[in-house]
Design an enzyme around this catalytic site. Sequence first.
Site, PDB file in Angstrom:
ATOM      1  N   LYS A 113     -26.700 -61.907  40.774  1.00  0.00           N
ATOM      2  CA  LYS A 113     -25.754 -60.860  40.371  1.00  0.00           C
ATOM      3  C   LYS A 113     -26.012 -59.572  41.132  1.00  0.00           C
ATOM      4  O   LYS A 113     -25.084 -58.822  41.425  1.00  0.00           O
ATOM      5  CB  LYS A 113     -25.844 -60.599  38.866  1.00  0.00           C
ATOM      6  CG  LYS A 113     -25.204 -61.678  38.014  1.00  0.00           C
ATOM      7  CD  LYS A 113     -24.992 -61.179  36.593  1.00  0.00           C
ATOM      8  CE  LYS A 113     -24.438 -62.259  35.689  1.00  0.00           C
ATOM      9  NZ  LYS A 113     -24.333 -61.821  34.294  1.00  0.00           N
ATOM     10  N   LYS A 200     -21.237 -73.667  40.100  1.00  0.00           N
ATOM     11  CA  LYS A 200     -20.800 -73.809  38.705  1.00  0.00           C
ATOM     12  C   LYS A 200     -19.484 -73.050  38.466  1.00  0.00           C
ATOM     13  O   LYS A 200     -19.193 -72.059  39.153  1.00  0.00           O
ATOM     14  CB  LYS A 200     -21.884 -73.325  37.739  1.00  0.00           C
ATOM     15  CG  LYS A 200     -22.129 -71.852  37.771  1.00  0.00           C
ATOM     16  CD  LYS A 200     -23.002 -71.392  36.610  1.00  0.00           C
ATOM     17  CE  LYS A 200     -23.072 -69.867  36.649  1.00  0.00           C
ATOM     18  NZ  LYS A 200     -23.794 -69.233  35.600  1.00  0.00           N
ATOM     19  N   LYS A 203     -17.070 -67.198  35.233  1.00  0.00           N
ATOM     20  CA  LYS A 203     -16.087 -66.145  34.961  1.00  0.00           C
ATOM     21  C   LYS A 203     -16.008 -65.165  36.109  1.00  0.00           C
ATOM     22  O   LYS A 203     -15.004 -64.487  36.292  1.00  0.00           O
ATOM     23  CB  LYS A 203     -16.530 -65.352  33.731  1.00  0.00           C
ATOM     24  CG  LYS A 203     -16.425 -66.047  32.428  1.00  0.00           C
ATOM     25  CD  LYS A 203     -17.025 -65.119  31.370  1.00  0.00           C
ATOM     26  CE  LYS A 203     -17.289 -65.831  30.076  1.00  0.00           C
ATOM     27  NZ  LYS A 203     -18.344 -65.174  29.300  1.00  0.00           N
TER      28      LYS A 203
HETATM   29  P1  AMP Z   1     -21.474 -66.694  30.055  1.00  0.00           P
HETATM   30  O1  AMP Z   1     -20.153 -67.065  30.593  1.00  0.00           O
HETATM   31  O2  AMP Z   1     -22.449 -66.347  31.140  1.00  0.00           O
HETATM   32  O3  AMP Z   1     -21.434 -65.671  28.953  1.00  0.00           O
HETATM   33  O4  AMP Z   1     -22.077 -68.029  29.399  1.00  0.00           O
HETATM   34  C1  AMP Z   1     -21.937 -68.380  28.050  1.00  0.00           C
HETATM   35  C2  AMP Z   1     -22.444 -69.765  27.783  1.00  0.00           C
HETATM   36  O5  AMP Z   1     -21.687 -70.739  28.526  1.00  0.00           O
HETATM   37  C3  AMP Z   1     -23.912 -70.001  28.175  1.00  0.00           C
HETATM   38  O6  AMP Z   1     -24.523 -70.861  27.230  1.00  0.00           O
HETATM   39  C4  AMP Z   1     -23.801 -70.682  29.497  1.00  0.00           C
HETATM   40  O7  AMP Z   1     -24.925 -71.485  29.790  1.00  0.00           O
HETATM   41  C5  AMP Z   1     -22.549 -71.529  29.311  1.00  0.00           C
HETATM   42  N1  AMP Z   1     -21.899 -71.787  30.607  1.00  0.00           N
HETATM   43  C6  AMP Z   1     -21.367 -70.847  31.441  1.00  0.00           C
HETATM   44  N2  AMP Z   1     -20.839 -71.438  32.547  1.00  0.00           N
HETATM   45  C7  AMP Z   1     -21.056 -72.771  32.404  1.00  0.00           C
HETATM   46  C8  AMP Z   1     -20.740 -73.927  33.210  1.00  0.00           C
HETATM   47  N3  AMP Z   1     -20.097 -73.817  34.366  1.00  0.00           N
HETATM   48  N4  AMP Z   1     -21.105 -75.143  32.741  1.00  0.00           N
HETATM   49  C9  AMP Z   1     -21.746 -75.269  31.553  1.00  0.00           C
HETATM   50  N5  AMP Z   1     -22.085 -74.239  30.759  1.00  0.00           N
HETATM   51  C10 AMP Z   1     -21.734 -72.998  31.158  1.00  0.00           C
END
Ligand code: AMP
Length: 337
Positions: A113, A200, A203
């Site tokens: 990041k 991956k 967002k």
């Molecule tokens: P975030 O979008 O960073 O707030 O992630 C929130 C949750 O979603 C966390 O538990 C991440 O590990 C999960 N997560 C985010 N992106 C992925 C992805 N591409 N595949 C699986 N889990 C994800």
Amino acid sequence: MPQPRVLSGVQPTGALHLGNWLGAIRNWVDLQDSHDTYVCVVDLHAITVPHDPAKLAADTRSTAALYLACGMDPKRCSIFVQSQIAAHSELCWLLNCVTPLTWLERMTQFKEKSVKQGDNVSVGLLNYPVLMAADILLYDADLVPVGEDQKQHLELARDIAQQRVNARFGSEKQPILNVPKPLILKEGARIMSLTDGRNKMSKSDPNESSRIALLDPPELITKKIKRAKTDSEHGLEFGNPERPETNNLLGLYSILSGQDRQSVASECAEMGWGQFKPLLAEATVAALKPIQILHKELMDNPKEVDLVLKAGRDRAAAVANATLNRVRQVLGLAIRA
Ligand code: AMP
Ligand code: TRP
């Protein structure tokens, strides 16, 4: 016997996507029956990178509504907003003072990041994993269901609890903080981008076609899947490292259509993309439809969501404040009257 405790959260930044659902939220839904479950919308994490204040409050409520729409039930779990419980920020500060800087500098997510932020890296971005440790440790969580990308942060939370708090300020018989374990399910732990099967789904990818948001309308879902990157080989198969996109799209089809991987492998073995993509689009639209309908109902009635968040906050604050007081006491901070 009290039920084991679960804590997790998602940031209210931009639209939640299939990775968030399949990697995280879906697992919470299954756990809430057998575990004492706390889930929060981590708005303090969302401001570690530049953000739009006008959007944050609305996104926070919409994210909570998505938790509900995905099946989190306020009768069986506590849903709350992180920043509404001051103990999160306060424990973060206390943990900051015992966490070595080098542990934070080597966090993969921070490195990735901070490259994107250029000259504008905030201290908060470096601190992000300590705040996450505070979120988890405040609730004496036993299990933290997350996607694979969060594994390193979980290890950090364990190290802070064990080596920096319990070992220094507690005794073996009387640990101060519970040491949590990650829960990373195999299927869905890492949903990949639609435009690059080696990265991956995220967002923060500037290309919106790389992800399917949980609230994307059916036509857009179909369009994104139609455009998703593929290869020119005939026949679809799991597990070929040369074909990461194929692996990802088949995996998605398996989870979203509710069929096991073996039956998907035999159903799709002889298919071409022209035949497979409409099937995947249909399965995705169908899986998201009930979530979208419920989310709309909730957003038309925001007071209901706010009431759920208030009740969740009251329950969560009682647990969080008790842990915070325990830590304050062992650190020698004056007890609050
Ligand atoms: P975030 O979008 O960073 O707030 O992630 C929130 C949750 O979603 C966390 O538990 C991440 O590990 C999960 N997560 C985010 N992106 C992925 C992805 N591409 N595949 C699986 N889990 C994800
Ligand atoms: N860092 C997590 C992510 O981006 C979000 C998060 C913050 C979290 N606090 C947490 C996840 C506590 C689990 C538990 O995915």
